[in-house]
Design a protein around this motif. Structure first.
Motif, mmCIF file in Angstrom:
data_model
loop_
_atom_site.group_PDB
_atom_site.id
_atom_site.type_symbol
_atom_site.label_atom_id
_atom_site.label_comp_id
_atom_site.label_asym_id
_atom_site.label_seq_id
_atom_site.Cartn_x
_atom_site.Cartn_y
_atom_site.Cartn_z
ATOM 1 N N THR A 36 0.837 -1.175 0.095
ATOM 2 C CA THR A 36 0.030 0.003 -0.007
ATOM 3 C C THR A 36 1.089 1.063 -0.147
ATOM 4 O O THR A 36 1.965 1.297 0.324
ATOM 5 C CB THR A 36 -0.942 0.148 1.289
ATOM 6 O OG1 THR A 36 0.002 0.225 2.444
ATOM 7 C CG2 THR A 36 -1.617 -1.192 1.370
ATOM 8 N N LYS A 37 0.414 2.241 -0.679
ATOM 9 C CA LYS A 37 1.046 3.463 -0.587
ATOM 10 C C LYS A 37 0.175 4.660 -0.286
ATOM 11 O O LYS A 37 -1.011 4.944 -0.784
ATOM 12 C CB LYS A 37 1.776 3.749 -2.075
ATOM 13 C CG LYS A 37 2.472 5.127 -2.404
ATOM 14 C CD LYS A 37 2.921 5.252 -3.623
ATOM 15 C CE LYS A 37 2.042 5.154 -4.891
ATOM 16 N NZ LYS A 37 2.501 5.430 -5.957
ATOM 17 N N THR A 38 0.608 5.530 0.656
ATOM 18 C CA THR A 38 -0.188 6.755 1.135
ATOM 19 C C THR A 38 0.590 7.965 1.010
ATOM 20 O O THR A 38 1.770 7.876 1.513
ATOM 21 C CB THR A 38 -0.620 6.540 2.473
ATOM 22 O OG1 THR A 38 -1.382 5.447 2.769
ATOM 23 C CG2 THR A 38 -1.890 7.819 3.065
ATOM 24 N N ILE A 39 0.037 8.837 0.332
ATOM 25 C CA ILE A 39 0.682 10.235 -0.080
ATOM 26 C C ILE A 39 -0.017 11.378 0.591
ATOM 27 O O ILE A 39 -1.293 11.436 0.770
ATOM 28 C CB ILE A 39 0.962 10.272 -1.478
ATOM 29 C CG1 ILE A 39 1.695 9.406 -2.304
ATOM 30 C CG2 ILE A 39 1.595 11.830 -1.767
ATOM 31 C CD1 ILE A 39 1.749 9.457 -3.769
ATOM 32 N N PHE A 40 0.721 12.063 1.448
ATOM 33 C CA PHE A 40 0.093 13.354 2.042
ATOM 34 C C PHE A 40 0.717 14.646 1.219
ATOM 35 O O PHE A 40 1.835 14.829 1.194
ATOM 36 C CB PHE A 40 0.700 13.252 3.586
ATOM 37 C CG PHE A 40 0.394 12.268 4.237
ATOM 38 C CD1 PHE A 40 -1.014 11.737 4.559
ATOM 39 C CD2 PHE A 40 1.489 11.407 4.753
ATOM 40 C CE1 PHE A 40 -0.891 10.405 5.173
ATOM 41 C CE2 PHE A 40 1.374 10.357 5.365
ATOM 42 C CZ PHE A 40 0.303 9.744 5.572
ATOM 43 N N THR A 41 -0.319 15.591 0.886
ATOM 44 C CA THR A 41 -0.197 16.731 0.559
ATOM 45 C C THR A 41 -0.747 17.808 1.019
ATOM 46 O O THR A 41 -1.928 17.434 1.819
ATOM 47 C CB THR A 41 -0.449 16.873 -1.091
ATOM 48 O OG1 THR A 41 -1.914 16.200 -1.293
ATOM 49 C CG2 THR A 41 0.310 15.817 -1.735
ATOM 50 N N ASN A 42 -0.584 19.011 0.650
ATOM 51 C CA ASN A 42 -1.447 20.219 1.099
ATOM 52 C C ASN A 42 -1.488 20.121 2.823
ATOM 53 O O ASN A 42 -2.530 20.621 3.375
ATOM 54 C CB ASN A 42 -3.008 20.283 0.634
ATOM 55 C CG ASN A 42 -2.947 20.400 -0.825
ATOM 56 O OD1 ASN A 42 -2.133 21.010 -1.713
ATOM 57 N ND2 ASN A 42 -3.938 19.304 -1.240
ATOM 58 N N ILE A 43 -0.488 19.884 3.350
ATOM 59 C CA ILE A 43 -0.318 19.987 4.952
ATOM 60 C C ILE A 43 -0.339 21.185 5.498
ATOM 61 O O ILE A 43 0.437 22.013 5.168
ATOM 62 C CB ILE A 43 0.800 19.174 5.531
ATOM 63 C CG1 ILE A 43 0.897 17.721 4.884
ATOM 64 C CG2 ILE A 43 1.068 19.242 6.917
ATOM 65 C CD1 ILE A 43 2.240 16.783 5.209
#
Length: 388
Positions: free
Chosen positions: A212-219
């Protein structure tokens, strides 16, 4: 001589300072942990994909998250709002509710932090990392490594760690497994902000066949709080309370199955298997669906039972609702000697089966003599030995 001594002292001081500044997995984890645990709130967007090549499964979801933290309470989360394209999930510190935009319904219930681990947007989330990272630092037995990685021309820290027989989970930090499995994690961290950018996870059983891959943006580490009335379900108009569906209890031992028929999976022709075709046979029926890890684990166990007892019993595999084209993948992979049926959801529900896998055994007269939620190979085999 004095100059030489002075140079030696200065060199030692420089080496000591250099050693103190060496970047280690622990130092990177510590900095990110401190950054996250000093936050009072955070908002971000996330994208997650699940790749299971072995079982022909791919899924993705995305959404936006807003959290407020309180270190004094269980789970350290005071309240949150999780939004995706289909629903809004809100926890206001006392109540949890889910607004379903598709059918305009609302589910409202009281929940504690311990009852929220199954929420999709909490899986490998920033909030889960906030809880996990201090535990990683405390446990020196967890292997950790560090290297640089470059994504789209930007350099990041890549921390890797492995969890033996456990995985990350909200809100406890870790959940334990009985099976011998190692979960492998890759945590990619922004060097400038010390905030997580990406989380990968895989395992020692499926290896490169699953991740699985989780990406975080607009933090945003200082976000504006949502409007106060958005924290209460009564503020949302046009939604009706979701009605709980009535489920049949699982069929009891001693019951007789009513007449039924289901299509056989056969790539060359279409045919039905009827209950009357099984008269005079002991029948093991196993119900499954594609997106079910325990169902996948049951495939080799059913094959073992087929090899041992295939001449004495009839084994029937019933898929509930997956498409015929999806079942084709498993048929070609397993090459079963037993019969594989599909379109079985209505039949399964009539037997009180709504979660998968599940299994029942019928005697030669069609009477139920064994039932199990889940698939227990040892239990099934012990029972079969007792009646054969």
């Amino acid at each position: 001589m004095k100059h030489s001594l002075t140079f030696l002292v200065l060199s030692c001081i420089a080496l000591m300072a250099s050693a103190e500044n060496v970047t280690t997995p622990e130092s990177v984890i510590s900095k990110t942990s401190e950054t996250l645990n000093n936050l009072k709130s955070i908002s971000y967007s996330s994208y997650r994909e699940i790749n299971n090549f072995k079982d022909n499964y791919f899924a993705k979801n995305s959404g936006s998250s807003y959290f407020e933290y309180d270190a004094t309470i269980d789970g350290k989360v005071a309240r949150f709002q999780l939004q995706n394209e289909k629903s809004l999930q809100v926890y206001n510190g006392t109540e949890y509710f889910l607004l379903d935009d598709a059918d305009k319904t609302v589910e409202l219930e009281k929940r504690t932090a311990k009852q929220m681990g199954s929420i999709s947007l909490l899986y490998n989330s920033v909030t889960t990392l906030r809880i996990v990272l201090p535990l990683l630092l405390k446990d020196q037995n967890i292997p950790k490594s560090l290297k640089d990685t470059v994504i789209e021309g930007k350099s990041y820290d890549l921390v890797q760690f492995a969890l033996n027989k456990k995985s990350m989970e909200f809100p406890s930090g870790f959940t334990n497994f009985d099976s011998e499995v190692i979960k492998y994690y890759k945590l990619i961290i922004d060097k400038e902000t010390a905030l997580p950018y990406m989380v990968f996870d895989g395992n020692s059983i499926l290896k490169d066949q699953y991740y699985t891959k989780t990406i975080f943006t607009n933090i945003n580490v200082n976000p504006k709080s949502p409007a106060e009335d958005s924290w209460y379900s009564s503020s949302y108009k046009g939604y009706e309370q979701k009605k709980e569906g009535i489920q049949n209890p699982m069929i009891k031992v001693g019951s007789i199955l009513q007449n039924w028929s289901l299509p056989k999976y056969d790539p060359k022709k279409s045919d039905l298997l009827k209950s009357s075709d099984l008269n005079g046979k002991i029948v093991l029926m196993e119900f499954w669906i594609k997106n079910c890890g325990y169902c996948m684990l049951a495939f080799p166990e059913i094959k073992e039972l087929e090899e041992k007892y295939g001449k004495k019993i009839e084994i029937v595999s019933v898929n509930a609702y997956d498409k015929k084209s999806e079942i084709d993948f498993f048929y070609n992979r397993e090459k079963p000697k037993y019969q594989m049926l599909y379109n079985g959801e209505k039949f399964a529900n009539s037997l009180g089966i709504y979660a998968y896998p599940a299994s029942i055994i019928l005697d030669k007269s069609g009477k139920v003599i064994y039932t199990s939620r889940g698939f227990d190979k040892e239990g099934v085999e012990k029972f079969l030995k007792g009646i054969l």
